[in-house]
Structures are given as structure tokens and as C-alpha cells.
Design a protein around this motif. Sequence first.
Motif, mmCIF file in Angstrom:
data_model
loop_
_atom_site.group_PDB
_atom_site.id
_atom_site.type_symbol
_atom_site.label_atom_id
_atom_site.label_comp_id
_atom_site.label_asym_id
_atom_site.label_seq_id
_atom_site.Cartn_x
_atom_site.Cartn_y
_atom_site.Cartn_z
ATOM 1 N N ALA A 102 0.834 -1.207 0.000
ATOM 2 C CA ALA A 102 0.000 0.000 0.000
ATOM 3 C C ALA A 102 0.869 1.257 0.000
ATOM 4 O O ALA A 102 0.597 2.216 -0.726
ATOM 5 N N ARG A 103 1.946 1.264 0.790
ATOM 6 C CA ARG A 103 2.822 2.437 0.833
ATOM 7 C C ARG A 103 3.562 2.614 -0.482
ATOM 8 O O ARG A 103 3.729 3.730 -0.970
ATOM 9 N N LEU A 104 3.988 1.518 -1.047
ATOM 10 C CA LEU A 104 4.659 1.569 -2.340
ATOM 11 C C LEU A 104 3.709 2.125 -3.396
ATOM 12 O O LEU A 104 4.087 2.955 -4.224
ATOM 13 N N HIS A 105 2.458 1.696 -3.349
ATOM 14 C CA HIS A 105 1.439 2.179 -4.284
ATOM 15 C C HIS A 105 1.221 3.682 -4.094
ATOM 16 O O HIS A 105 1.126 4.435 -5.076
ATOM 17 N N ILE A 106 1.169 4.129 -2.861
ATOM 18 C CA ILE A 106 0.988 5.558 -2.570
ATOM 19 C C ILE A 106 2.147 6.373 -3.158
ATOM 20 O O ILE A 106 1.925 7.384 -3.822
ATOM 21 N N VAL A 107 3.370 5.926 -2.929
ATOM 22 C CA VAL A 107 4.536 6.654 -3.464
ATOM 23 C C VAL A 107 4.495 6.653 -4.981
ATOM 24 O O VAL A 107 4.766 7.669 -5.628
ATOM 25 N N TRP A 108 4.116 5.519 -5.567
ATOM 26 C CA TRP A 108 4.009 5.429 -7.032
ATOM 27 C C TRP A 108 2.988 6.441 -7.557
ATOM 28 O O TRP A 108 3.244 7.153 -8.525
ATOM 29 N N SER A 123 1.170 9.164 7.140
ATOM 30 C CA SER A 123 1.870 9.690 8.318
ATOM 31 C C SER A 123 3.260 9.088 8.442
ATOM 32 O O SER A 123 4.239 9.799 8.712
ATOM 33 N N LYS A 124 3.360 7.789 8.237
ATOM 34 C CA LYS A 124 4.664 7.119 8.329
ATOM 35 C C LYS A 124 5.603 7.570 7.215
ATOM 36 O O LYS A 124 6.784 7.822 7.449
ATOM 37 N N LEU A 125 5.071 7.669 6.001
ATOM 38 C CA LEU A 125 5.888 8.123 4.877
ATOM 39 C C LEU A 125 6.336 9.572 5.084
ATOM 40 O O LEU A 125 7.451 9.942 4.722
ATOM 41 N N LYS A 126 5.465 10.361 5.686
ATOM 42 C CA LYS A 126 5.771 11.766 5.954
ATOM 43 C C LYS A 126 6.864 11.887 7.016
ATOM 44 O O LYS A 126 7.797 12.685 6.868
ATOM 45 N N LEU A 127 6.766 11.107 8.069
ATOM 46 C CA LEU A 127 7.790 11.130 9.124
ATOM 47 C C LEU A 127 9.168 10.764 8.571
ATOM 48 O O LEU A 127 10.185 11.280 9.027
ATOM 49 N N ALA A 150 -9.022 1.768 3.156
ATOM 50 C CA ALA A 150 -9.866 2.628 3.982
ATOM 51 C C ALA A 150 -9.127 3.934 4.250
ATOM 52 O O ALA A 150 -7.898 3.950 4.382
ATOM 53 N N LEU A 151 -9.867 5.010 4.352
ATOM 54 C CA LEU A 151 -9.300 6.330 4.580
ATOM 55 C C LEU A 151 -8.375 6.374 5.807
ATOM 56 O O LEU A 151 -7.244 6.882 5.698
ATOM 57 N N PRO A 152 -8.779 5.814 6.961
ATOM 58 C CA PRO A 152 -7.874 5.842 8.127
ATOM 59 C C PRO A 152 -6.570 5.077 7.889
ATOM 60 O O PRO A 152 -5.498 5.513 8.327
ATOM 61 N N ALA A 153 -6.633 3.963 7.181
ATOM 62 C CA ALA A 153 -5.419 3.176 6.911
ATOM 63 C C ALA A 153 -4.475 3.948 5.995
ATOM 64 O O ALA A 153 -3.257 3.986 6.232
ATOM 65 N N VAL A 154 -5.023 4.574 4.969
ATOM 66 C CA VAL A 154 -4.192 5.353 4.046
ATOM 67 C C VAL A 154 -3.591 6.552 4.780
ATOM 68 O O VAL A 154 -2.424 6.888 4.569
#
Length: 143
Positions: A36-42, A70-74, A61-65
Amino acid sequence: MAAGEGGAVGAGRYEEPSGEVLGRAAEAFGLLAAPARLHIVWLLAHGERDVSALAEQVGGALPAVSQHLSKLKLAGLVRSRREGRRQVYYVGDPGVVAVVRLMIGQLAEQEREQEQGPEYRQGHGQVYERGAGPVRRLRGTGA
């Protein structure tokens, strides 16, 4: 003979990364290990998006994304800015995006090659023969 003194194949002069740099790289790769994080960065590599658009495209789900963001931002991989009531996310580290694009592009190309079968084709620096895998060309040998 130590690496970097010409003893190893392909060895050249290089500066070994510090433990801190290796640790930060491992953290970044660890964060990107979640699909999911890889997909977000992509997705962010292809343009800014708010959390709603990301959740829709990632299928989460919105809360999971939001937690993934938040983690990618940190880690500094993603940044955000406020536009009215919306938080818009964008790439925070173009170098990491280049690595993500390279990896995903390479794997997608391999998948396309497998789907197309063993027909003869030539492209992307590799020569294919009917029924064979890629034939690698050796640099500087003319082979």
C-alpha cells in the motif's frame, strides 16, 4: 587486495556509506516494503493527491491510508500542504521516487515479457531469439 583497488570485478573507487546512511536507507526500504505504501509513493510520483483520492486509488480505507501517509511523511518520503480544508500530498524525496519507478518499471517490463511469450523480439538493450531468454551483450567485447 581490498575492494575498490581494482581486485573485484566491476570494482572502482567508491566511498563506503556510513552506518547512519545505511540505517536510513534500510528504514526507507522497510517503509516501502508494504504494498500500500509503495502504491501511494508510485501514485504521488505521478502527481499530487489528497487522502481521499489516494484511498480510492489504493483501494484502502481512509484511516489506513492516512496512517501510511503519516509514516511516509515522518520518513521524509512524502510531504503535504494545506489547500483550504484539504491536505494535499506530494513527493518529498525525488531520489527515492526514482528508485521506486526504476524497480516497478523493471518488474512490469518483466511481467509484459512473460505474458507475450517467447516470440522473437528485440528491445530495451536485449536480444531475444525464438524460444530463448534474453541474450546479454557484454560491454566492450562486441559480443
